[in-house]
Design a protein around this motif. Sequence first.
Motif, PDB file in Angstrom:
ATOM      1  N   THR A 157       0.824  -1.212   0.000  1.00  0.00           N
ATOM      2  CA  THR A 157       0.000   0.000   0.000  1.00  0.00           C
ATOM      3  C   THR A 157       0.858   1.261   0.000  1.00  0.00           C
ATOM      4  OG1 THR A 157      -0.203   0.040   2.411  1.00  0.00           O
ATOM      5  CG2 THR A 157      -1.945  -1.085   1.181  1.00  0.00           C
ATOM      6  N   MET A 158       2.073   1.161   0.521  1.00  0.00           N
ATOM      7  CA  MET A 158       2.950   2.335   0.570  1.00  0.00           C
ATOM      8  C   MET A 158       3.352   2.818  -0.818  1.00  0.00           C
ATOM      9  SD  MET A 158       5.360   1.516   3.820  1.00  0.00           S
ATOM     10  CE  MET A 158       5.640  -0.222   3.506  1.00  0.00           C
TER      11      MET A 158
ATOM     12  N   THR B 120       0.618   9.806  -4.837  1.00  0.00           N
ATOM     13  CA  THR B 120       0.101  11.080  -5.339  1.00  0.00           C
ATOM     14  C   THR B 120      -0.345  11.978  -4.192  1.00  0.00           C
ATOM     15  OG1 THR B 120      -0.628  10.022  -7.372  1.00  0.00           O
ATOM     16  CG2 THR B 120      -1.632  12.133  -6.841  1.00  0.00           C
ATOM     17  N   MET B 121      -1.045  11.402  -3.230  1.00  0.00           N
ATOM     18  CA  MET B 121      -1.511  12.179  -2.083  1.00  0.00           C
ATOM     19  C   MET B 121      -0.320  12.714  -1.276  1.00  0.00           C
ATOM     20  SD  MET B 121      -4.115  11.099   1.006  1.00  0.00           S
ATOM     21  CE  MET B 121      -3.148   9.685   1.449  1.00  0.00           C
ATOM     22  N   ALA B 122       0.676  11.873  -1.028  1.00  0.00           N
ATOM     23  CA  ALA B 122       1.847  12.316  -0.271  1.00  0.00           C
ATOM     24  C   ALA B 122       2.604  13.395  -1.028  1.00  0.00           C
ATOM     25  CB  ALA B 122       2.760  11.128   0.010  1.00  0.00           C
TER      26      ALA B 122
ATOM     27  N   CYS C 206       0.748  16.674  -0.753  1.00  0.00           N
ATOM     28  CA  CYS C 206       0.856  17.244   0.598  1.00  0.00           C
ATOM     29  C   CYS C 206       2.222  17.888   0.828  1.00  0.00           C
ATOM     30  CB  CYS C 206       0.639  16.161   1.654  1.00  0.00           C
ATOM     31  SG  CYS C 206      -1.058  15.610   1.788  1.00  0.00           S
ATOM     32  N   CYS C 207       3.244  17.347   0.188  1.00  0.00           N
ATOM     33  CA  CYS C 207       4.614  17.865   0.351  1.00  0.00           C
ATOM     34  C   CYS C 207       4.958  18.927  -0.682  1.00  0.00           C
ATOM     35  CB  CYS C 207       5.622  16.726   0.244  1.00  0.00           C
ATOM     36  SG  CYS C 207       5.469  15.521   1.549  1.00  0.00           S
ATOM     37  N   GLY C 208       4.060  19.195  -1.612  1.00  0.00           N
ATOM     38  CA  GLY C 208       4.300  20.208  -2.626  1.00  0.00           C
ATOM     39  C   GLY C 208       5.233  19.761  -3.736  1.00  0.00           C
ATOM     40  N   LEU C 209       5.295  18.462  -3.997  1.00  0.00           N
ATOM     41  CA  LEU C 209       6.149  17.964  -5.076  1.00  0.00           C
ATOM     42  C   LEU C 209       5.522  18.266  -6.430  1.00  0.00           C
ATOM     43  CD1 LEU C 209       7.201  14.410  -3.795  1.00  0.00           C
ATOM     44  CD2 LEU C 209       8.472  16.545  -3.603  1.00  0.00           C
TER      45      LEU C 209
END
Length: 125
Positions: free
Chosen positions: A69-70, A77-79, A82-85
């Motif tokens: 799942t990681m 995409t969500m991570a 959230c981090c502004g990538l």
Amino acid sequence: MTTKCRSRGAGRAYIAWIPFLGGLGGYLTGSNSAANAMFASFQAQAARAIGLPVGLAVSLQNVAASSATMASPSRVTMAGSCCGLSEIESSHVSRWATAVMAVTLAIISAEGTIGALMLSTPHHP
């Protein structure tokens, strides 16, 4: 050697594939619970049919699904957002996460196979 014995021996190799099926469910859904809902019952029935320990099969399913799942595209995409990538950076992270997931599933597969072999080997006092 009968055909039934041969097929049982070949079926025991299925233990090496359990993590990959579980991982596929975790990767596609991004959820360990969803992956287990999709495949855990099937994994238990398959293990029972070929004489593998059901607890081991379902445990491998659960560990592989949660590990995969990681690397799920939805989670990456969500991570990334959230981090502004940027989209390109997120794509690189996704490729690396998928590669790491594949290696992790191979390790889980090897551990499961060794565990099944240890459980099937008669122990002498």
